[in-house]
Design an enzyme around this catalytic site. Structure first.
Site, PDB file in Angstrom:
ATOM      1  N   ILE A 137     -18.646  -3.366 -25.170  1.00  0.00           N
ATOM      2  CA  ILE A 137     -17.382  -2.319 -24.912  1.00  0.00           C
ATOM      3  C   ILE A 137     -16.494  -2.679 -25.838  1.00  0.00           C
ATOM      4  O   ILE A 137     -16.077  -3.830 -25.786  1.00  0.00           O
ATOM      5  CB  ILE A 137     -17.232  -2.564 -23.657  1.00  0.00           C
ATOM      6  CG1 ILE A 137     -18.443  -2.626 -22.586  1.00  0.00           C
ATOM      7  CG2 ILE A 137     -16.162  -1.579 -22.936  1.00  0.00           C
ATOM      8  CD1 ILE A 137     -18.247  -2.950 -21.087  1.00  0.00           C
ATOM      9  N   GLY A 188     -33.643 -12.805 -19.087  1.00  0.00           N
ATOM     10  CA  GLY A 188     -32.619 -13.255 -20.027  1.00  0.00           C
ATOM     11  C   GLY A 188     -31.202 -12.838 -19.719  1.00  0.00           C
ATOM     12  O   GLY A 188     -30.466 -12.908 -20.810  1.00  0.00           O
ATOM     13  N   LYS A 206     -12.839 -14.983 -19.690  1.00  0.00           N
ATOM     14  CA  LYS A 206     -12.602 -13.541 -20.446  1.00  0.00           C
ATOM     15  C   LYS A 206     -11.438 -13.054 -19.793  1.00  0.00           C
ATOM     16  O   LYS A 206     -10.830 -12.417 -20.504  1.00  0.00           O
ATOM     17  CB  LYS A 206     -13.860 -12.748 -19.824  1.00  0.00           C
ATOM     18  CG  LYS A 206     -15.370 -13.053 -20.580  1.00  0.00           C
ATOM     19  CD  LYS A 206     -16.373 -12.396 -19.953  1.00  0.00           C
ATOM     20  CE  LYS A 206     -17.739 -13.067 -20.698  1.00  0.00           C
ATOM     21  NZ  LYS A 206     -19.029 -12.231 -20.241  1.00  0.00           N
TER      22      LYS A 206
END
Length: 431
Positions: A137, A188, A206
């Site tokens: 993104i 995963g 983040k």
């Protein structure tokens, strides 16, 4: 003018191999966009004897960092090796050598981003980090460029795909937390040690990056209030759904005259909110701008090729700057002084689930506790608890400060009629 740009790639794992695959497969497109050839000249790996499925020549692989950093023909360093200390040192040394850097390292950028960006300014080098948040993104570039003329007042979003996958499976497939985590690991989406994800630390890092950029101020990891998935109790997701809410592990950041507030925690979103329908490993960030209003960016939050796409976009931007002689022209010094809101200045609605003794007058006593702390209740629901000799109460409050919430929680836990405060959540998207 340069007729070729050479790249030193540090790391050849999931993201590094994805970058090499994109650059090899899209070489004609890259050359058309930039007007010059862009080549990977050196790749740093731990084991040069390991067999790799790649189009790159075996002789460009090395286990010697000096070969990459000290090569005068290498113009740009791509750091996708992961970790903190070694990556930070490599980025710093590359900048000191006058080489631009592209990194996907959220850990380094969350903890040392401000000092590395200042070093990049001093050395007149680029330091791009689009892939550090949100995988494929384009969050960083949208906030830096697309919303450059706006003033962002708040943002909230799902920035960790592992926890979102787990919560999706728990809600829509009635999986237990343990089974959903095992499925995420098998596919995963979760690491062998998932603690950074499920404890909210990955999302907190983040949010440090996003909040620092959105508000042009320095945000530190210690500024982020963090609660992880382990705070979610059995029955919470079903109960929330009955009230019209979806539980998401969300990051939030807001800024006003009182300062900034950044948090990562399980949050109740109304089912009508766009973030409530973001499922599986996908990420999305909802941005509130003074001019643009509300906008949302959505897409794959991780994975080899989505993340490598963001890295490659940064490579193109850095190459353009090199060709135009514009590298290092973007200044990164914070515009505003760091000021963190107190708990008394953080306002929200709250959802409280409480197990109490099934006695006359308990509800009256509990509502008085809220009233004594200046908090009012929007919803009160009582129903018998099938597993305990008590009753379960659910309260949804009107807006109140986090300090009021904490004070109410403390008094509830000290009240003899309260058997247990089962769970509590912030309610997002409602005033």
């Amino acid at each position: 003018m340069k007729n070729e740009i050479n790249i030193g790639l540090l790391g050849f794992g999931t993201v590094g191999s994805g970058v090499a695959k994109i650059m090899h497969g899209h070489q004609q497109d890259l050359q058309h966009k930039l007007g010059v050839q862009v080549s990977i000249k050196k790749v740093l790996v731990k084991d040069i004897t390991k067999s790799r499925d790649t189009e790159l020549a075996s002789e460009i692989f090395t286990n010697n960092l000096e070969e990459v950093l000290n090569d005068p023909s290498i113009d740009l360093i791509i750091e996708v090796m992961g970790g903190t200390n070694g990556a930070r040192d490599a980025i710093e040394r590359a900048l000191l050598a006058g080489k631009g850097v592209v990194t996907a390292n959220k850990d380094v950028m969350a903890e040392y981003g401000q000092e590395l960006l200042q070093l990049a300014d001093e050395m007149k080098c680029d330091l791009f980090y689009e892939a550090s948040v949100g995988g494929g993104i384009p969050l960083i570039r949208t906030m830096e460029d697309g919303l450059a003329s706006d003033r962002i007042s708040a943002l909230t979003g799902i920035v960790n795909g592992t926890t979102n996958f787990i919560l999706t499976k728990m809600k829509h497939e009635n999986m237990t937390y343990e089974d959903a985590l095992a499925e995420a690991t098998r596919l995963g989406f979760a690491e062998a040690d998932p603690s950074a994800d499920v404890d909210g630390i990955d999302a907190a890092r983040k949010m440090v990056i996003l909040a620092s950029l959105a508000f042009s101020t320095e945000v530190q990891l210690d500024d982020v209030f963090v609660r992880g998935l382990k705070e979610i109790q059995n029955g919470d997701l079903e109960l929330a759904d009955g009230f019209g809410y979806t539980v998401k592990l969300a990051g939030s950041a807001e800024k006003d005259e009182d300062g900034i507030a950044v948090a990562v925690e399980p949050v109740l979103f109304p089912n009508s909110h766009p973030l409530a329908s973001v499922n599986n490993e996908y990420n999305a960030v909802y941005i509130y701008g003074d001019a643009v209003g509300e906008t949302m960016l959505y897409g794959p939050g991780a994975g080899s090729l989505p993340t490598a796409t963001s890295v490659t976009a940064d490579i193109v931007a850095a190459c353009r700057n090199l060709l135009l002689g514009m590298n290092g022209k973007r200044l990164h010094s914070p515009q505003h002084e760091r000021k963190v809101k107190s708990d008394g200045k953080r306002f929200a609605r709250y959802f409280h689930r409480i197990l109490v003794k099934d006695e006359v007058g308990v509800l009256t006593k509990l509502t008085a506790i809220y009233s004594n702390h200046g908090a009012s209740l929007a919803t009160v629901v009582q129903h018998p608890d099938k597993k305990e000799s008590g009753a379960e109460l659910v309260f949804i409050t009107h807006r109140m400060s986090r300090q009021q919430h904490l004070d109410v929680m403390e008094e509830l836990n000290q009240t003899p009629e309260v058997l247990e405060v089962l769970s509590h959540y912030r309610v997002e998207g409602e005033k």
